[in-house]
Write a protein that holds these residues in place. Structure first.
Motif, short mmCIF file in Angstrom:
data_model
loop_
_atom_site.label_atom_id
_atom_site.label_comp_id
_atom_site.label_asym_id
_atom_site.label_seq_id
_atom_site.Cartn_x
_atom_site.Cartn_y
_atom_site.Cartn_z
N ALA A 89 0.83 -1.20 0.00
CA ALA A 89 0.00 0.00 0.00
C ALA A 89 0.87 1.25 0.00
O ALA A 89 0.52 2.27 -0.63
N LEU A 90 2.01 1.20 0.68
CA LEU A 90 2.94 2.32 0.66
C LEU A 90 3.45 2.59 -0.75
O LEU A 90 3.56 3.75 -1.18
N GLY A 91 3.75 1.52 -1.50
CA GLY A 91 4.18 1.70 -2.88
C GLY A 91 3.12 2.36 -3.73
O GLY A 91 3.42 3.24 -4.55
N THR A 92 1.85 1.97 -3.54
CA THR A 92 0.75 2.57 -4.29
C THR A 92 0.61 4.05 -3.96
O THR A 92 0.48 4.90 -4.85
N THR A 93 0.63 4.39 -2.68
CA THR A 93 0.47 5.78 -2.27
C THR A 93 1.66 6.63 -2.75
O THR A 93 1.48 7.78 -3.18
N THR A 94 2.86 6.07 -2.68
CA THR A 94 4.03 6.81 -3.15
C THR A 94 3.94 7.11 -4.64
O THR A 94 4.24 8.22 -5.09
N LEU A 95 3.51 6.12 -5.41
CA LEU A 95 3.37 6.32 -6.85
C LEU A 95 2.34 7.40 -7.15
O LEU A 95 2.59 8.29 -8.00
N MET A 96 1.20 7.35 -6.49
CA MET A 96 0.17 8.37 -6.72
C MET A 96 0.66 9.75 -6.29
O MET A 96 0.38 10.75 -6.96
N ALA A 220 1.05 17.01 -1.44
CA ALA A 220 0.79 15.92 -2.38
C ALA A 220 0.48 14.63 -1.64
O ALA A 220 -0.43 13.86 -2.03
N ALA A 221 1.21 14.34 -0.56
CA ALA A 221 0.93 13.14 0.23
C ALA A 221 -0.46 13.22 0.88
O ALA A 221 -1.20 12.23 0.91
N ILE A 222 -0.81 14.42 1.36
CA ILE A 222 -2.14 14.58 1.95
C ILE A 222 -3.22 14.36 0.89
O ILE A 222 -4.22 13.68 1.13
N GLY A 223 -3.01 14.91 -0.30
CA GLY A 223 -3.99 14.74 -1.36
C GLY A 223 -4.13 13.29 -1.79
O GLY A 223 -5.25 12.83 -2.07
N ALA A 224 -3.01 12.56 -1.84
CA ALA A 224 -3.09 11.15 -2.21
C ALA A 224 -3.88 10.36 -1.19
O ALA A 224 -4.71 9.49 -1.56
N VAL A 225 -3.68 10.63 0.08
CA VAL A 225 -4.41 9.89 1.12
C VAL A 225 -5.89 10.23 1.08
O VAL A 225 -6.75 9.35 1.17
N ILE A 226 -6.22 11.53 0.92
CA ILE A 226 -7.63 11.91 0.85
C ILE A 226 -8.29 11.29 -0.38
O ILE A 226 -9.43 10.81 -0.33
N GLY A 227 -7.57 11.29 -1.50
CA GLY A 227 -8.12 10.68 -2.71
C GLY A 227 -8.36 9.19 -2.53
O GLY A 227 -9.34 8.65 -3.08
N GLU A 228 -7.50 8.52 -1.78
CA GLU A 228 -7.68 7.08 -1.55
C GLU A 228 -8.85 6.78 -0.64
O GLU A 228 -9.36 5.66 -0.62
N PHE A 229 -9.29 7.77 0.15
CA PHE A 229 -10.50 7.58 0.94
C PHE A 229 -11.71 7.33 0.05
O PHE A 229 -12.67 6.66 0.48
N TYR A 230 -11.68 7.88 -1.16
CA TYR A 230 -12.82 7.77 -2.07
C TYR A 230 -12.45 7.01 -3.33
O TYR A 230 -12.99 7.26 -4.40
N SER A 231 -11.52 6.09 -3.22
CA SER A 231 -11.08 5.32 -4.37
C SER A 231 -10.97 3.85 -4.00
O SER A 231 -10.95 3.50 -2.81
N ASP A 232 -10.91 3.02 -5.03
CA ASP A 232 -10.74 1.59 -4.78
C ASP A 232 -9.28 1.16 -4.82
O ASP A 232 -8.98 -0.04 -4.77
N LYS A 233 -8.35 2.14 -4.91
CA LYS A 233 -6.93 1.81 -4.90
C LYS A 233 -6.50 1.44 -3.48
O LYS A 233 -6.72 2.22 -2.53
N PRO A 234 -5.89 0.29 -3.28
CA PRO A 234 -5.53 -0.15 -1.92
C PRO A 234 -4.26 0.53 -1.40
O PRO A 234 -3.27 -0.12 -1.08
N GLY A 235 -4.28 1.85 -1.33
CA GLY A 235 -3.15 2.58 -0.77
C GLY A 235 -3.26 2.71 0.73
O GLY A 235 -4.12 2.10 1.38
N LEU A 236 -2.41 3.53 1.30
CA LEU A 236 -2.42 3.69 2.76
C LEU A 236 -3.68 4.38 3.25
O LEU A 236 -4.16 4.07 4.35
N GLY A 237 -4.21 5.32 2.48
CA GLY A 237 -5.47 5.94 2.88
C GLY A 237 -6.59 4.93 2.95
O GLY A 237 -7.41 4.94 3.89
#
Length: 288
Positions: A89-96, A220-237
């Motif tokens: 999940a860290l890899g996914t969030t880092t990429l985003m 950017a990290a904050i935006g990625a986590v917030i975006g993952e709250f409303y996405s099906d990507k299994p990132g850290l958010g």
């Protein structure tokens, strides 16, 4: 070691040559040579102090309930036991985060250049940019899912919305505050607009642009986590929501710790890029 002194005749003098010391040129120093032990030691000391205070507040004095803030040893145990889930999940969030930051950096610099090139464009669109930046981004999450769908699009859009304004502002400010002596030098050499922009204005604005980018990187990290709250990507958010929903706050905090570590590494990498790309900045400015 003593410096060698060579004699050479002094211009305009008929007498014997005078002893004029000549100092050999100092070889260029690599940016890596300026890294001192304190550069690494002090951040590590700050980390140790932070963890110690965290332990005292949670385990030593029991000022906070473990359900709200687990002790550091519980977070560490959860981090190791759930590593097979958290690190992918860290890899996914880092990429985003990196992709969204790069998109916002390119667009932000171009928009900032357009605003700096035309005063009318700045007056027309600057209030709109301020209004867009003032909108609470977390309120846009459900709307982004409806507008752009699931997947990476809402994550990248959220990162872009959080990052682009500081980059636009710093670029426009840097391009419109060129030192007067440099601008006068370009005019005295009859430089064209493009030559003046490429040789004088843009290089002089690069320190300001990097300031905006360094402000935008944690966003950017904050935006990625917030975006993952409303996405099906299994990132850290996404994992934070899942573990918090089942009451496993220790693992949720482990994901938060990984987000913080990722932000520090990305910020440090950007600072290194700035140091390597702008070697003249530290040479021409006073150090603390």
């Amino acid at each position: 070691m003593t410096e060698s002194i060579r004699t050479r005749p002094v211009p305009g003098s008929a007498g014997p040559p005078s002893a004029v010391p000549t100092v050999p040129p100092t070889p260029g120093r690599s940016p890596w040579s300026r890294i001192r032990p304190a550069t690494v030691g002090l951040p590590l000391l700050g980390l140790v102090v932070t963890v110690a205070v965290w332990w005292v507040v949670t385990s030593g004095l029991h000022l906070v309930h473990p359900a709200s803030l687990p002790p550091p040893q519980a977070v560490g145990t959860s981090l190791t036991s759930s590593a097979d889930v958290l690190f992918p999940a860290l890899g996914t969030t880092t990429l985003m985060t990196v992709l969204g930051f790069l998109l916002s950096a390119v667009a932000g610099v171009l928009i900032g250049m357009a605003l700096a090139a035309s005063r009318r464009a700045e007056r027309m669109f600057a209030p709109l940019l301020v209004a867009i930046n003032a909108v609470p981004k977390i309120a846009l999450g459900p709307l982004l899912v409806v507008s752009v769908g699931w997947g990476t699009k809402p994550i990248l859009t959220m990162v872009f919305l959080l990052c682009f304004f500081p980059i636009v502002l710093s670029t426009a400010t840097g391009l419109t505050t060129t030192p007067a002596d440099l601008a006068e030098l370009a005019r005295s050499l009859n430089a064209s607009w493009w030559q003046s922009f490429r040789k004088v204005r843009f290089p002089a604005a690069l320190p300001q642009i990097f300031v905006g980018m360094k402000v935008a990187m944690p966003l950017a990290a904050i935006g990625a986590v917030i975006g993952e709250f409303y996405s099906d990507k299994p990132g850290l958010g996404y994992q934070i929501l899942q573990y918090n929903g089942v009451g496993d706050t220790a693992t949720a905090w482990a994901a938060i710790v990984l987000i913080a570590a990722m932000s520090i590494l990305l910020y440090s990498a950007l600072s290194l890029v700035e140091r390597l790309a702008l070697p003249w900045v530290r040479a021409t400015t006073s150090a603390r």
